[in-house]
Scaffold this motif. Sequence first.
Motif, PDB file in Angstrom:
ATOM      1  N   GLY A 179       8.962   9.159  -2.084  1.00  0.00           N
ATOM      2  CA  GLY A 179       9.411   9.484  -0.739  1.00  0.00           C
ATOM      3  C   GLY A 179      10.809  10.002  -1.083  1.00  0.00           C
ATOM      4  N   SER A 180      11.851   9.288  -0.114  1.00  0.00           N
ATOM      5  CA  SER A 180      13.243   9.543  -0.425  1.00  0.00           C
ATOM      6  C   SER A 180      13.639   8.921  -1.505  1.00  0.00           C
ATOM      7  CB  SER A 180      13.984   8.969   0.891  1.00  0.00           C
ATOM      8  OG  SER A 180      13.557   9.666   2.087  1.00  0.00           O
ATOM      9  N   THR A 181      13.065   7.707  -2.092  1.00  0.00           N
ATOM     10  CA  THR A 181      13.864   6.780  -2.978  1.00  0.00           C
ATOM     11  C   THR A 181      14.035   7.746  -4.465  1.00  0.00           C
ATOM     12  OG1 THR A 181      12.837   5.063  -2.138  1.00  0.00           O
ATOM     13  CG2 THR A 181      13.450   4.915  -4.736  1.00  0.00           C
ATOM     14  N   PHE A 182      13.237   8.494  -4.788  1.00  0.00           N
ATOM     15  CA  PHE A 182      13.263   9.465  -6.028  1.00  0.00           C
ATOM     16  C   PHE A 182      14.517  10.102  -6.148  1.00  0.00           C
ATOM     17  CE2 PHE A 182      11.640  13.049  -4.388  1.00  0.00           C
ATOM     18  CZ  PHE A 182      11.821  14.129  -5.068  1.00  0.00           C
ATOM     19  N   ALA A 221      17.358   9.800  -4.173  1.00  0.00           N
ATOM     20  CA  ALA A 221      18.909   9.147  -3.514  1.00  0.00           C
ATOM     21  C   ALA A 221      19.548   9.235  -4.703  1.00  0.00           C
ATOM     22  CB  ALA A 221      18.722   7.869  -3.274  1.00  0.00           C
ATOM     23  N   ALA A 222      21.121   9.569  -4.447  1.00  0.00           N
ATOM     24  CA  ALA A 222      22.054   9.758  -5.500  1.00  0.00           C
ATOM     25  C   ALA A 222      22.342   8.382  -6.181  1.00  0.00           C
ATOM     26  CB  ALA A 222      23.283  10.055  -4.591  1.00  0.00           C
ATOM     27  N   GLY A 223      22.034   7.351  -5.450  1.00  0.00           N
ATOM     28  CA  GLY A 223      22.318   6.065  -6.202  1.00  0.00           C
ATOM     29  C   GLY A 223      23.553   5.219  -6.204  1.00  0.00           C
ATOM     30  N   LEU A 224      24.399   5.825  -5.360  1.00  0.00           N
ATOM     31  CA  LEU A 224      25.585   5.219  -5.133  1.00  0.00           C
ATOM     32  C   LEU A 224      25.551   3.686  -4.295  1.00  0.00           C
ATOM     33  CD1 LEU A 224      26.481   8.198  -5.060  1.00  0.00           C
ATOM     34  CD2 LEU A 224      28.811   7.511  -4.312  1.00  0.00           C
ATOM     35  N   VAL A 225      26.208   2.966  -4.806  1.00  0.00           N
ATOM     36  CA  VAL A 225      25.913   1.315  -4.364  1.00  0.00           C
ATOM     37  C   VAL A 225      27.506   0.824  -3.963  1.00  0.00           C
ATOM     38  CG1 VAL A 225      25.055  -0.977  -4.499  1.00  0.00           C
ATOM     39  CG2 VAL A 225      24.011   0.952  -5.675  1.00  0.00           C
ATOM     40  N   LEU A 273       0.939  -1.101   0.053  1.00  0.00           N
ATOM     41  CA  LEU A 273      -0.036  -0.088   0.068  1.00  0.00           C
ATOM     42  C   LEU A 273       0.849   1.228  -0.027  1.00  0.00           C
ATOM     43  CD1 LEU A 273      -2.601  -0.926   2.629  1.00  0.00           C
ATOM     44  CD2 LEU A 273      -2.749  -1.417   0.271  1.00  0.00           C
ATOM     45  N   GLU A 274       0.791   2.079  -1.207  1.00  0.00           N
ATOM     46  CA  GLU A 274       1.601   3.406  -1.110  1.00  0.00           C
ATOM     47  C   GLU A 274       0.498   4.657  -0.986  1.00  0.00           C
ATOM     48  OE1 GLU A 274       4.580   5.052  -1.135  1.00  0.00           O
ATOM     49  OE2 GLU A 274       3.192   6.801  -1.513  1.00  0.00           O
ATOM     50  N   ARG A 275       0.828   5.475  -0.087  1.00  0.00           N
ATOM     51  CA  ARG A 275      -0.219   6.641   0.270  1.00  0.00           C
ATOM     52  C   ARG A 275      -0.318   7.469  -1.117  1.00  0.00           C
ATOM     53  NH1 ARG A 275       2.536  11.814   2.073  1.00  0.00           N
ATOM     54  NH2 ARG A 275       4.405  11.149   0.817  1.00  0.00           N
ATOM     55  N   LYS A 276       0.831   7.648  -1.919  1.00  0.00           N
ATOM     56  CA  LYS A 276       0.785   8.387  -3.295  1.00  0.00           C
ATOM     57  C   LYS A 276       1.228   7.457  -4.450  1.00  0.00           C
ATOM     58  CE  LYS A 276       0.029  12.603  -1.362  1.00  0.00           C
ATOM     59  NZ  LYS A 276      -1.020  13.641  -1.745  1.00  0.00           N
TER      60      LYS A 276
HETATM   61  C1  LIG Z   1      19.889  13.291  -1.113  1.00  0.00           C
HETATM   62  C2  LIG Z   1      19.728  11.708  -0.672  1.00  0.00           C
HETATM   63  C3  LIG Z   1      20.975  10.972  -1.316  1.00  0.00           C
HETATM   64  C4  LIG Z   1      20.920   9.905  -0.895  1.00  0.00           C
HETATM   65  N1  LIG Z   1      21.924   8.826  -1.588  1.00  0.00           N
HETATM   66  C5  LIG Z   1      22.047   7.582  -1.480  1.00  0.00           C
HETATM   67  C6  LIG Z   1      22.890   6.670  -2.084  1.00  0.00           C
HETATM   68  O1  LIG Z   1      23.636   7.277  -2.749  1.00  0.00           O
HETATM   69  N2  LIG Z   1      22.901   5.382  -1.881  1.00  0.00           N
HETATM   70  C7  LIG Z   1      21.911   4.822  -1.125  1.00  0.00           C
HETATM   71  O2  LIG Z   1      22.082   3.624  -0.869  1.00  0.00           O
HETATM   72  N3  LIG Z   1      21.052   5.633  -0.491  1.00  0.00           N
HETATM   73  C8  LIG Z   1      21.211   6.853  -0.409  1.00  0.00           C
HETATM   74  N4  LIG Z   1      20.050   7.720  -0.068  1.00  0.00           N
HETATM   75  C9  LIG Z   1      19.114   7.053   0.940  1.00  0.00           C
HETATM   76  C10 LIG Z   1      17.974   6.365   0.262  1.00  0.00           C
HETATM   77  O3  LIG Z   1      17.236   7.569  -0.519  1.00  0.00           O
HETATM   78  C11 LIG Z   1      16.847   5.757   1.186  1.00  0.00           C
HETATM   79  O4  LIG Z   1      17.664   5.102   2.113  1.00  0.00           O
HETATM   80  C12 LIG Z   1      15.855   5.172   0.731  1.00  0.00           C
HETATM   81  O5  LIG Z   1      15.349   5.713  -0.500  1.00  0.00           O
HETATM   82  C13 LIG Z   1      14.740   4.962   1.691  1.00  0.00           C
HETATM   83  O6  LIG Z   1      13.718   4.049   0.890  1.00  0.00           O
HETATM   84  P1  LIG Z   1      12.511   3.835   1.809  1.00  0.00           P
HETATM   85  O7  LIG Z   1      11.542   2.796   0.779  1.00  0.00           O
HETATM   86  O8  LIG Z   1      12.712   3.298   3.328  1.00  0.00           O
HETATM   87  O9  LIG Z   1      11.738   5.358   1.829  1.00  0.00           O
HETATM   88  P2  LIG Z   1      10.838   5.967   0.854  1.00  0.00           P
HETATM   89  O10 LIG Z   1      11.464   5.900  -0.244  1.00  0.00           O
HETATM   90  O11 LIG Z   1      10.612   7.324   1.633  1.00  0.00           O
HETATM   91  O12 LIG Z   1       9.426   5.344   0.836  1.00  0.00           O
HETATM   92  C14 LIG Z   1       8.456   5.266   2.060  1.00  0.00           C
HETATM   93  C15 LIG Z   1       7.211   5.443   1.390  1.00  0.00           C
HETATM   94  O13 LIG Z   1       6.213   5.302   2.354  1.00  0.00           O
HETATM   95  C16 LIG Z   1       4.681   5.965   1.839  1.00  0.00           C
HETATM   96  N5  LIG Z   1       3.987   6.069   3.244  1.00  0.00           N
HETATM   97  C17 LIG Z   1       4.316   7.137   4.155  1.00  0.00           C
HETATM   98  N6  LIG Z   1       3.247   6.826   5.119  1.00  0.00           N
HETATM   99  C18 LIG Z   1       2.457   6.047   4.548  1.00  0.00           C
HETATM  100  C19 LIG Z   1       1.079   5.541   4.975  1.00  0.00           C
HETATM  101  N7  LIG Z   1       0.659   5.852   6.361  1.00  0.00           N
HETATM  102  N8  LIG Z   1       0.584   4.651   4.099  1.00  0.00           N
HETATM  103  C20 LIG Z   1       0.836   4.163   2.876  1.00  0.00           C
HETATM  104  N9  LIG Z   1       2.081   4.696   2.493  1.00  0.00           N
HETATM  105  C21 LIG Z   1       2.781   5.585   3.066  1.00  0.00           C
HETATM  106  C22 LIG Z   1       5.560   7.322   1.356  1.00  0.00           C
HETATM  107  O14 LIG Z   1       4.623   7.985   0.438  1.00  0.00           O
HETATM  108  C23 LIG Z   1       6.738   6.739   0.614  1.00  0.00           C
HETATM  109  O15 LIG Z   1       6.624   6.527  -0.731  1.00  0.00           O
HETATM  110  C24 LIG Z   1      19.939   8.999  -0.280  1.00  0.00           C
HETATM  111  C25 LIG Z   1      19.051   9.865   0.362  1.00  0.00           C
HETATM  112  C26 LIG Z   1      19.184  11.231   0.352  1.00  0.00           C
HETATM  113  C27 LIG Z   1      17.852  12.045   0.776  1.00  0.00           C
END
Ligand SMILES: Cc1cc2nc3c(=O)[nH]c(=O)nc-3n(C[C@H](O)[C@H](O)[C@H](O)COP(=O)(O)OP(=O)(O)OC[C@H]3O[C@@H](n4cnc5c(N)ncnc54)[C@H](O)[C@@H]3O)c2cc1C
Length: 296
Positions: A52-55, A57-61, A44-47
Amino acid sequence: MASDTDQAVQLPPRARVVIIGGGVVGCSVAYHLTRLGWKDVVVLERKTLTGGSTFHAAGLVGQLRNSASITQLLKYSVDLYGKLEEETGQATGWKANGGLRLACNNERLAEIKRQATSAHSFGLEMHLLSPSEAKELWPMMDVSDLVGAAFLPTDGQASPSDLCQALAKGAKMDGAQIIEGCRVTGFDIRDGRVSGVQTELGDIECEIAVNCCGIWARECGRLANVSVPVQPMQHQYLITEPIEGVTADLPTLRDPDRLCYFKEEVGGFAMGGYELKPMPWTPPDGIPRDFHFQLL
Ligand SMILES: Cc1cc2nc3c(=O)[nH]c(=O)nc-3n(C[C@H](O)[C@H](O)[C@H](O)COP(=O)(O)OP(=O)(O)OC[C@H]3O[C@@H](n4cnc5c(N)ncnc54)[C@H](O)[C@@H]3O)c2cc1C
């Protein structure tokens, strides 16, 4: 998939597992559960996925960590990224252009030497380089204060949004249901366990709910009276215009002494820093409801 404006979406009445959050973590959990043979998996994704943060991220692995188990997990990720596009037909932007780690003092050099020994012990290729060898890999770098470097040829970079979509597609190919535009608003609790998830679009009974809400994880946990110690932090990075000499095969680069990282991005650099005094992000009324595909 449903969208924010699609009112016709039908939630299943029950699922074995409901994964909350359609970022890279939620989609990865769905992908792996379906690969383990779980059929009854709902995300389930709210949007919309990746917003969220994923779009952004810099994407280094990078695979090397101080813990052997985390390093092995990251090594597994690299193996997966290498085959995910072929498996799902969805591009991931993965390229194994290698990772360079710099040492600008003798203490750091001693650290990367130690790390190389542990890397080899868990089967990770890591070569120690002289400053001039590092410059061959990164010709525009000033190496006058470098004492050494390490190169991990199997490190690389990916496009985080594409990777997330590929994991989602793989999960769907194996029967997972991914529902966007569906915010979780509460939980049903029976005998101290979650027995169902309440959403804006209705309720779903479930055996297991997985909180993959990233910076919203604390809010989500609070709905079940669970304290999740996650604090959003601000992070800054910059993206340059194309720069002459920056080629697509340039390795990613980390400088732990200056706390910064670089990766090639469309012929220029994405460059970020690990802040010495990181700033928490604590909006007074919580994370704004419309925070989606947004930067600070
Ligand atoms: C600038 C930047 C650079 C980065 N660079 C790197 C990198 O180089 N390498 C790396 O490994 N990581 C990097 N990261 C970290 C990486 O972006 C995050 O660790 C990762 O994207 C987190 O993913 P996630 O799925 O936990 O969170 P998110 O992508 O934020 O997903 C959480 C989702 O939950 C949904 N949600 C929230 N509440 C609810 C609800 N009540 N009901 C339904 N849905 C809900 C949100 O809408 C969102 O889509 C970077 C982060 C930033 C900010």
